[in-house]
Design a protein around this motif. Structure first.
Motif, short mmCIF file in Angstrom:
data_model
loop_
_atom_site.label_atom_id
_atom_site.label_comp_id
_atom_site.label_asym_id
_atom_site.label_seq_id
_atom_site.Cartn_x
_atom_site.Cartn_y
_atom_site.Cartn_z
N ASP A 259 29.10 -1.43 -25.40
CA ASP A 259 28.71 -2.80 -25.79
C ASP A 259 27.20 -2.97 -25.83
OD1 ASP A 259 31.28 -3.93 -26.18
OD2 ASP A 259 31.56 -4.06 -24.02
N ARG A 260 26.48 -2.05 -25.17
CA ARG A 260 25.01 -2.09 -25.21
C ARG A 260 24.44 -0.77 -25.72
NH1 ARG A 260 25.99 -6.58 -25.09
NH2 ARG A 260 25.22 -8.24 -23.73
N ASP A 261 25.27 0.03 -26.39
CA ASP A 261 24.82 1.28 -27.01
C ASP A 261 24.19 2.24 -26.02
OD1 ASP A 261 25.53 0.60 -29.76
OD2 ASP A 261 23.89 -0.85 -29.66
N LEU A 262 24.79 2.35 -24.83
CA LEU A 262 24.24 3.17 -23.76
C LEU A 262 25.26 4.16 -23.22
CD1 LEU A 262 22.44 0.42 -21.64
CD2 LEU A 262 21.33 2.11 -23.11
N TYR A 263 24.75 5.28 -22.70
CA TYR A 263 25.58 6.18 -21.92
C TYR A 263 24.78 6.67 -20.71
CZ TYR A 263 23.13 10.08 -24.29
OH TYR A 263 22.19 10.94 -24.78
N PHE A 264 25.52 7.15 -19.70
CA PHE A 264 24.91 7.55 -18.44
C PHE A 264 25.56 8.84 -17.93
CE2 PHE A 264 25.15 2.98 -18.86
CZ PHE A 264 23.89 2.51 -18.49
N ARG A 265 24.75 9.67 -17.29
CA ARG A 265 25.27 10.84 -16.58
C ARG A 265 24.40 11.10 -15.36
NH1 ARG A 265 23.84 16.79 -18.16
NH2 ARG A 265 23.95 16.73 -15.88
N HIS A 267 22.22 13.31 -12.74
CA HIS A 267 21.38 14.49 -12.59
C HIS A 267 21.08 14.61 -11.09
CE1 HIS A 267 20.56 15.31 -16.86
NE2 HIS A 267 20.46 14.00 -17.03
N THR A 268 22.04 15.09 -10.33
CA THR A 268 21.96 15.21 -8.88
C THR A 268 21.73 13.83 -8.25
OG1 THR A 268 21.09 17.43 -9.21
CG2 THR A 268 21.06 16.58 -6.96
N ASP A 269 20.50 13.47 -7.90
CA ASP A 269 20.26 12.16 -7.27
C ASP A 269 19.63 11.17 -8.24
OD1 ASP A 269 17.82 13.39 -7.45
OD2 ASP A 269 17.14 12.86 -5.42
N ARG A 270 19.63 11.50 -9.51
CA ARG A 270 19.08 10.61 -10.54
C ARG A 270 20.17 10.31 -11.58
NH1 ARG A 270 13.08 11.75 -10.76
NH2 ARG A 270 12.69 13.16 -9.00
N ILE A 271 19.86 9.37 -12.43
CA ILE A 271 20.78 9.05 -13.53
C ILE A 271 20.03 9.20 -14.85
CG2 ILE A 271 22.09 7.21 -14.66
CD1 ILE A 271 22.87 6.16 -11.95
N GLY A 272 20.67 9.90 -15.78
CA GLY A 272 20.16 10.00 -17.13
C GLY A 272 20.76 8.91 -17.99
N ILE A 273 19.93 8.30 -18.82
CA ILE A 273 20.37 7.18 -19.66
C ILE A 273 20.01 7.49 -21.11
CG2 ILE A 273 20.19 4.70 -20.08
CD1 ILE A 273 19.00 4.45 -17.22
N GLY A 274 21.02 7.49 -21.97
CA GLY A 274 20.80 7.66 -23.40
C GLY A 274 21.03 6.36 -24.12
N SER A 275 20.20 6.09 -25.12
CA SER A 275 20.28 4.81 -25.82
C SER A 275 20.34 4.99 -27.33
CB SER A 275 19.06 3.94 -25.47
OG SER A 275 19.04 2.77 -26.29
N TYR A 276 21.30 4.29 -27.95
CA TYR A 276 21.36 4.15 -29.40
C TYR A 276 21.00 2.72 -29.81
CZ TYR A 276 23.97 8.55 -29.45
OH TYR A 276 24.35 9.86 -29.31
#
Length: 819
Positions: A259-265, A267-276
């Motif tokens: 709904d906001r064109d985002l995904y998350f995964r 990375h150990t103790d961090r979060i990766g955020i991809g945006s369209y």
């Protein structure tokens, strides 16, 4: 596949990313061991999209082919490991809905997953929170969880496959920049690099977003637009401290907030955020720096913080823990988009031996590589890949402006909820028939296909809906539909209607040997007198249906073919002898379908030729004149009514339409659109290639055995059909006609079908049958099911009862057509 050393083709693959490495592995496993993989960057991370890919693998797609590709990628990468670490981390996938529209779409996606064999389940907000404790539960309506999805370790998978391919004889060479493609007599002979020339019988461009650069060297346009996509990583989050093993990095599902064109995964103790969510950022592949000259690597461009700022706010709303963090690092990563969002695969006809494996994401990489390897070594892929064929695009769709416009739009729509009938917004109108002005005056509602403006219904027919009461539709099924279609279908059944058939692809085949050529290429017997029209099939060597054709023999060495796509023209051109000429005449001609019980009363007064049933029989063709207009008339009917397809040149199209329109006024003629057309063809049981059957199906499975003449002599696919028993084949599955038990219910296609509680197949196409008074669905189901058997179709999570039915539902004796 086994071969002696002298028989083994020399293959050069350009690009050592995930596609090139996967393809080298697949080819060498099939015995093609003389494989050289070249890359301009250093190995194992040469600087293309693979080198920065976050590795998301969500298998489910509206495209069965893409789902098959992704499923094989998961299967293969799961089986590979490097230094004890698997090349796939099956953390699963979780897509959350924060709007009712998305929640409904996730129900549709769950149906797609079931249709294509992917396990998934719709879950509550509480269950979403268990999988992702950082979520704001108050914002979640529900989620779709696919446990078998996860994270591909792309660079590890490259290494694993490089090692396997190398052990079989392949070699991987980095720091080799391709500067030329050698060829002779229309066939590739080698690849020229800055460090020498490599002879080759086959060259595969797996160069990713550099595909257009390699294509230009080969003289083969590659319809691909590189675009930058933003990816950022947060700082360390206390909530993730000690949660994940640094070697595996992630334990929670890959998360999508579409709904906001985002995904998350993780990375150990961090979060990766991809945006369209940001503006499209096109990249010119011809100006990208070499690896040594790039700040990081060619595919990693500087992060534009201003573009990411809205996405960070949206991310923090979904995951409140981010409020105390920030995006510590980020980049704009380059990857590839095509005009329709699908890969570009296949061998160039202009340069034999030059193959494309382009616009492929990590998600589909191993599956695409297997398909291309099968295609190269065996002549076909086991998965139908017509949606990915290099020659699927029309000429206008290959223009740089179109590729840029549509590529950028596909980036924007990556996470959009896209209806199956949703048309392109731009560039329109692109292709119009000569009847376009008249259609607009009648209030045509146009959708788009192949660049053509196609009327789906006409507002001028709204008064005809009086007394016509099709059932009301839910919001999804009501999109791009009107009850006017029911009135147009009734007018066709009761009176006469004009249908614009101009977008139907028309090919002309001429020259000495034309008959012999077409006999060899198709399944039915075309050795008939001029004036005959024949329905026939194009098969591949395995007996799969590449396309269906209508072939009219207009002269001893003159044929007109009604085909489906530009790929049909490509297939015929590849096999035609020099004595046979094949041309695409679609753009210079047009066609009106005149159908209905009063069709003869409309057409006969306009011509001096005999259009009676005796004088002009079914499946016959003749050249004649209608008033002042020369036409080629073919007595065919895709809607199950008396009538003709009338062809003329484009310059006379408007006059033909006006002539028929004026002559039909006394008969109550209407213009009718494709919505009514599709309903009528399904009532008659006529198939739609690409939907109801593909190269994955044989004629006997698809109910098209009548179009096969095993006794006519050799033709492509005959041996494979004979090996399966020919007309005595007893298929395990069949294209099956279903009618929905509830006359007010509808489905749209691609829904799963259950028998005795278990998934047994899927719907190929569906439409409400206004004449029969209920929705019709065709589905691939076990052949053992007999008429009267009850099944359930899952429609947005709700079971819809349906019954296996004898076909055709309308006029099984063909009385209305042959009168």
């Amino acid at each position: 596949m086994s071969a002696t050393t002298s028989d083994i083709p020399r293959v050069v693959i350009i690009g050592a990313g995930i596609v090139g490495c996967s393809l080298a592995d697949e080819l060498t496993a099939r015995g093609w061991t003389d494989v050289t993989v070249l890359d301009q960057g250093p190995l194992p991370a040469p600087g293309g999209s693979t080198s920065h890919a976050p590795g998301l693998v969500f298998r489910t797609s509206p495209s069965k082919a893409l789902t098959d590709f992704a499923s094989y990628t998961v299967e293969k990468f799961t089986s590979l490991s490097v230094d004890g670490l698997s090349c796939f981390n099956p953390v699963g996938g979780l897509e959350v809905a924060t709007t009712e529209e998305r929640w409904a779409d996730l129900h549709r996606k769950a149906g797609l997953a079931e249709s294509w064999g992917v396990h998934g389940e719709l879950i509550s907000p509480q269950e979403c929170l268990k999988l992702w404790p950082l979520l704001d539960e108050e914002r979640i309506i529900g989620g779709f969880h696919t446990p078998g999805d996860g994270l591909a370790r792309a660079l590890l998978a490259c290494r694993a496959q490089q090692e396997r391919a190398t052990a079989r004889g392949a070699r991987f060479l980095d720091r080799h920049t391709v500067i030329g493609i050698d060829s002779r007599d229309g066939r590739v002979t080698g690849v020229v690099t800055d460090r020498g020339t490599f002879p080759a019988d086959h060259v595969v461009s797996a160069a990713g977003f550099w595909g257009p650069v390699i294509g230009r060297l080969a003289g083969v346009p590659v319809p691909l637009l590189p675009l930058a996509h933003q990816y950022a990583r947060t700082g360390p989050l206390p909530e993730l401290a000690g949660v994940n093993d640094p070697r595996t990095e992630a334990s929670r599902p890959v998360l999508r907030h579409q709904d906001r064109d985002l995904y998350f995964r993780e990375h150990t103790d961090r979060i990766g955020i991809g945006s369209y969510a940001h503006r499209p950022l096109p990249v010119d592949p011809f100006t990208l720096p070499a690896y040594e000259d790039a700040p990081v690597m060619p595919s990693s461009l500087p992060f534009t913080e201003e573009d990411f700022a809205p996405s960070w706010r949206d991310a923090a709303e979904l995951l409140p823990a981010l409020g105390a963090s920030r995006a510590e690092e980020g980049f704009n990563g380059v990857f590839s988009f095509t005009p329709d969002g699908m890969p570009v695969l296949g061998e160039a006809r202009e340069l034999r031996g030059f193959w494309l494996a382009e616009a492929v994401w990590v998600t589909h990489s191993a599956g695409v590589a297997r398909a291309v390897a099968q295609w190269m070594t065996e002549g076909r892929a086991t998965t139908d890949i017509h949606e990915c064929d290099l020659y699927r695009f029309e000429d206008a769709q290959r223009s740089p402006a179109y590729v840029e416009e549509r590529g950028a739009r596909n980036f924007i729509e990556v996470y959009d909820i896209v209806h199956p009938l949703q048309p392109l917004e731009r560039p329109r109108p692109l292709r119009t028939s000569p009847f376009h002005t008249a259609q607009r005056e009648l209030g045509a509602y146009f959708l788009e296909g192949g660049g053509w403006e196609r009327p789906h219904w006409y507002e001028a027919n709204a008064p005809l809906t009086e007394g016509v009461s099709p059932p009301e539709r839910d919001a999804w099924a009501a999109r791009y539909w009107s009850p006017i279609a029911a009135a147009e279908a009734r007018a066709t059944r009761e009176k006469v209607a004009l249908y614009d058939m101009t977008p139907l692809r028309r090919l002309e085949v001429t020259g000495t040997g034309s008959l012999e050529f077409l006999q060899r290429m198709t399944t039915n017997n075309l050795a008939k007198k001029p004036g005959a029209v024949t329905y026939t099939l194009l098969l591949d060597e395995a007996g799969g249906i590449r396309s269906d054709l209508t072939v009219a023999r207009l002269g001893p060495d003159h044929f007109q073919i009604g085909a489906n796509s530009p790929a049909d023209l490509d297939w015929l051109l590849r096999h035609a002898p020099d004595s046979v000429q094949i041309g695409d005449i679609t753009s210079g001609t047009c066609c009106v379908g005149v159908w209905g019980p009063l069709a003869r009363e409309l057409v006969q007064p306009l011509t001096r030729d005999d259009f009676s049933h005796k004088g002009f029989g079914y499946f016959r063709a003749r050249r004649t004149h209608l008033d002042f207009v020369p036409v080629t008339a073919m007595r065919l009917s895709y809607v199950g009514e008396l009538g003709w397809e009338l062809y003329t040149t484009a310059d006379l199209g408007a006059r033909l339409w006006d002539t028929l329109w004026e002559a039909g006024q006394r008969l109550g003629v209407v213009a009718a659109g494709r919505s009514a057309f599709n309903s009528l063809r399904m009532e008659k049981g006529y198939r739609s290639w690409g939907h109801d059957m593909t190269a994955e199906h044989t004629p006997y499975e698809a109910g098209l055995g009548f179009a096969v003449r095993m006794d006519k002599g050799e033709f492509t696919g005959r041996a494979a059909l004979a090996a399966r028993g020919g007309e005595r084949e007893r298929p395990e599955r069949r294209l099956t006609c279903l009618t929905l038990d509830d006359p007010t219910a509808v489905v749209l296609g691609k829904e799963p079908v259950r028998v005795d509680g278990a998934t047994a197949g899927y719907v190929t196409s569906a439409a409400y049958g206004y004449t029969v008074g209920r929705c019709i669905a065709y589905a691939w189901l076990p052949a053992r099911l007999t008429p009267g058997t009850g099944v359930l179709i899952d429609y947005f999570g709700a079971p819809v009862a349906a019954t296996v039915t004898e076909e055709p539902l309308f006029d099984p004796g063909m009385d209305r057509i042959r009168r």
